[in-house]
Scaffold this motif. Sequence first.
Motif, PDB file in Angstrom:
ATOM      1  N   TYR A 171      -9.000 -14.728  22.939  1.00 47.34           N
ATOM      2  CA  TYR A 171      -8.243 -14.397  21.804  1.00 47.34           C
ATOM      3  C   TYR A 171      -7.099 -15.360  21.768  1.00 47.34           C
ATOM      4  N   ARG A 172      -6.211 -15.796  22.775  1.00 43.47           N
ATOM      5  CA  ARG A 172      -5.169 -16.414  23.055  1.00 43.47           C
ATOM      6  C   ARG A 172      -5.558 -17.903  22.669  1.00 43.47           C
ATOM      7  N   VAL A 173      -6.662 -18.405  22.922  1.00 47.84           N
ATOM      8  CA  VAL A 173      -7.101 -19.932  22.751  1.00 47.84           C
ATOM      9  C   VAL A 173      -7.406 -19.973  21.283  1.00 47.84           C
ATOM     10  N   VAL A 174      -8.085 -19.116  20.659  1.00 50.25           N
ATOM     11  CA  VAL A 174      -8.335 -19.288  19.346  1.00 50.25           C
ATOM     12  C   VAL A 174      -7.001 -19.130  18.378  1.00 50.25           C
ATOM     13  N   LEU A 175      -6.267 -18.206  18.984  1.00 53.57           N
ATOM     14  CA  LEU A 175      -4.990 -18.270  18.070  1.00 53.57           C
ATOM     15  C   LEU A 175      -4.042 -19.422  18.216  1.00 53.57           C
ATOM     16  N   SER A 176      -4.380 -20.138  19.335  1.00 47.13           N
ATOM     17  CA  SER A 176      -3.518 -21.611  19.349  1.00 47.13           C
ATOM     18  C   SER A 176      -4.304 -22.558  18.582  1.00 47.13           C
ATOM     19  N   ASP A 177      -5.504 -22.470  18.540  1.00 41.48           N
ATOM     20  CA  ASP A 177      -6.265 -23.429  17.779  1.00 41.48           C
ATOM     21  C   ASP A 177      -5.846 -23.195  16.086  1.00 41.48           C
ATOM     22  N   LEU A 178      -5.861 -21.963  15.805  1.00 37.35           N
ATOM     23  CA  LEU A 178      -5.496 -21.747  14.518  1.00 37.35           C
ATOM     24  C   LEU A 178      -4.338 -22.223  14.011  1.00 37.35           C
ATOM     25  N   ALA A 179      -3.180 -21.972  15.009  1.00 34.95           N
ATOM     26  CA  ALA A 179      -2.032 -22.217  14.598  1.00 34.95           C
ATOM     27  C   ALA A 179      -1.820 -23.920  14.501  1.00 34.95           C
ATOM     28  N   ALA A 180      -2.568 -24.580  15.451  1.00 34.76           N
ATOM     29  CA  ALA A 180      -2.773 -26.164  15.572  1.00 34.76           C
ATOM     30  C   ALA A 180      -3.082 -26.549  14.175  1.00 34.76           C
ATOM     31  N   LYS A 181      -4.091 -25.855  13.804  1.00 35.80           N
ATOM     32  CA  LYS A 181      -4.815 -26.545  12.541  1.00 35.80           C
ATOM     33  C   LYS A 181      -3.897 -26.323  11.539  1.00 35.80           C
ATOM     34  N   GLN A 182      -3.073 -24.915  11.309  1.00 38.44           N
ATOM     35  CA  GLN A 182      -2.269 -24.932  10.325  1.00 38.44           C
ATOM     36  C   GLN A 182      -1.102 -25.709  10.077  1.00 38.44           C
ATOM     37  N   LYS A 183      -0.577 -26.277  11.344  1.00 36.39           N
ATOM     38  CA  LYS A 183       0.447 -27.302  11.260  1.00 36.39           C
ATOM     39  C   LYS A 183      -0.123 -28.849  10.698  1.00 36.39           C
ATOM     40  N   SER A 184      -1.192 -28.811  11.106  1.00 33.00           N
ATOM     41  CA  SER A 184      -1.764 -30.253  10.906  1.00 33.00           C
ATOM     42  C   SER A 184      -2.246 -30.499   9.509  1.00 33.00           C
ATOM     43  N   ASP A 185      -2.190 -29.204   8.600  1.00 32.31           N
ATOM     44  CA  ASP A 185      -3.007 -29.388   7.272  1.00 32.31           C
ATOM     45  C   ASP A 185      -1.940 -29.915   6.284  1.00 32.31           C
ATOM     46  N   PRO A 186      -2.192 -31.167   5.814  1.00 34.60           N
ATOM     47  CA  PRO A 186      -1.062 -31.838   4.813  1.00 34.60           C
ATOM     48  C   PRO A 186      -0.948 -31.206   3.434  1.00 34.60           C
ATOM     49  N   ASP A 187      -1.957 -30.200   3.001  1.00 30.01           N
ATOM     50  CA  ASP A 187      -1.712 -29.492   1.689  1.00 30.01           C
ATOM     51  C   ASP A 187      -0.604 -28.659   1.993  1.00 30.01           C
ATOM     52  N   GLU A 188      -0.600 -27.934   3.190  1.00 36.86           N
ATOM     53  CA  GLU A 188       0.393 -27.025   3.521  1.00 36.86           C
ATOM     54  C   GLU A 188       1.813 -27.522   3.398  1.00 36.86           C
ATOM     55  N   GLU A 189       1.700 -28.729   4.118  1.00 40.52           N
ATOM     56  CA  GLU A 189       2.957 -29.372   4.248  1.00 40.52           C
ATOM     57  C   GLU A 189       3.429 -29.665   2.803  1.00 40.52           C
ATOM     58  N   GLU A 190       2.721 -30.367   2.242  1.00 31.48           N
ATOM     59  CA  GLU A 190       3.139 -30.746   0.709  1.00 31.48           C
ATOM     60  C   GLU A 190       3.568 -29.391   0.016  1.00 31.48           C
ATOM     61  N   GLU A 191       2.936 -28.421  -0.088  1.00 38.87           N
ATOM     62  CA  GLU A 191       3.379 -27.171  -0.649  1.00 38.87           C
ATOM     63  C   GLU A 191       4.768 -26.486  -0.059  1.00 38.87           C
TER      64      GLU A 191
END
Length: 322
Positions: free
Chosen positions: A62-82
């Motif tokens: 569960y901790r590994v998957v949460l870390s993976d989702l957090a890393a993907k969310q930070k690396s998403d360019p659309d989110e950064e642009e928004e």
Amino acid sequence: RMFSGYQPKNNIKDSYKILELEEGCSLDEVRNSYHNLAKKYHPDSSSVTADSKAFIRVEEAYRVVLSDLAAKQKSDPDEEEEDQFKCKSLQHRHYLSFEGVGIGTPSQREKQYAQFRVDRATEQVLQYRQQRLESRYAGSHLSRAKDVRQSKKVKITQAVERLVEDLIQESMAKGDFDNLSGKGKPLQKFSDSPHIDPMTHNLNRILIDNGYQPEWILLQKEIRETIERLRKGIVASRRKLGEPMTLSEQKQWGRVCEQFAEDIRKLNKRVDNFNLVVPILSRQMVHFSTDKEIRRALKTCEAVVEKVSDSATKGNEREEGE
């Protein structure tokens, strides 16, 4: 502090498998899966499937998957642009006011917008006045045209009345009205009812006395006379033929029926014309049927033959009695 340097033993793929999920799932799906597995393997759940080792693996995954989702969310360019747009939109919100009019500072744009509203109001007032003047001019022009048409109509009516009066005076001078039966006598009224216009009834009486009839009455009379003539003609044609008819007589009867059908077709056209001019709906007529008229003629012939045979039989009986 205890878990700050903790390194999980499972990799990302194994962690998704332990949580019974696939990569690319949402955060809500991860949480729901973790809660279900925790209820299943937690040592304090008093469940049959409780297993402390399995629960530890689930928690690590569960901790590994949460870390993976957090890393993907930070690396998403659309989110950064928004996020960047959200931060900057508040700083330029004042440019969305004043209907986009003007440039410069907000106070300068406010003055420019006020002047713009004054100019727009002035233009609207001028357009309204122009429309009022145009509508007034158009109304006066139409009224003048209507007056001209009315005056022409009055002039024509007066000219016709003068012409009729001149013709009447000329006929009176020639003595054309001296032979009228009602000369020098007052006009008779149809009725003394106050609801009847005496002028209209007197005119109708004059027309009737002089043999005038409306068009639909003449058509009705003509149609009735025509159908009676056709009926008598086909009965007479059938009586001329023998009983029973020979082959040549049958051919002759066929030609008679064809001519009769053509006459009925022409008569039905007159019926159509009559229905167009008759003023009362209940007085309209229906088409004549060729087959019905032929059957009627045959029945009439049979009745005449029977009558003749009966009279002949009675005559013979009288002669025998004498």
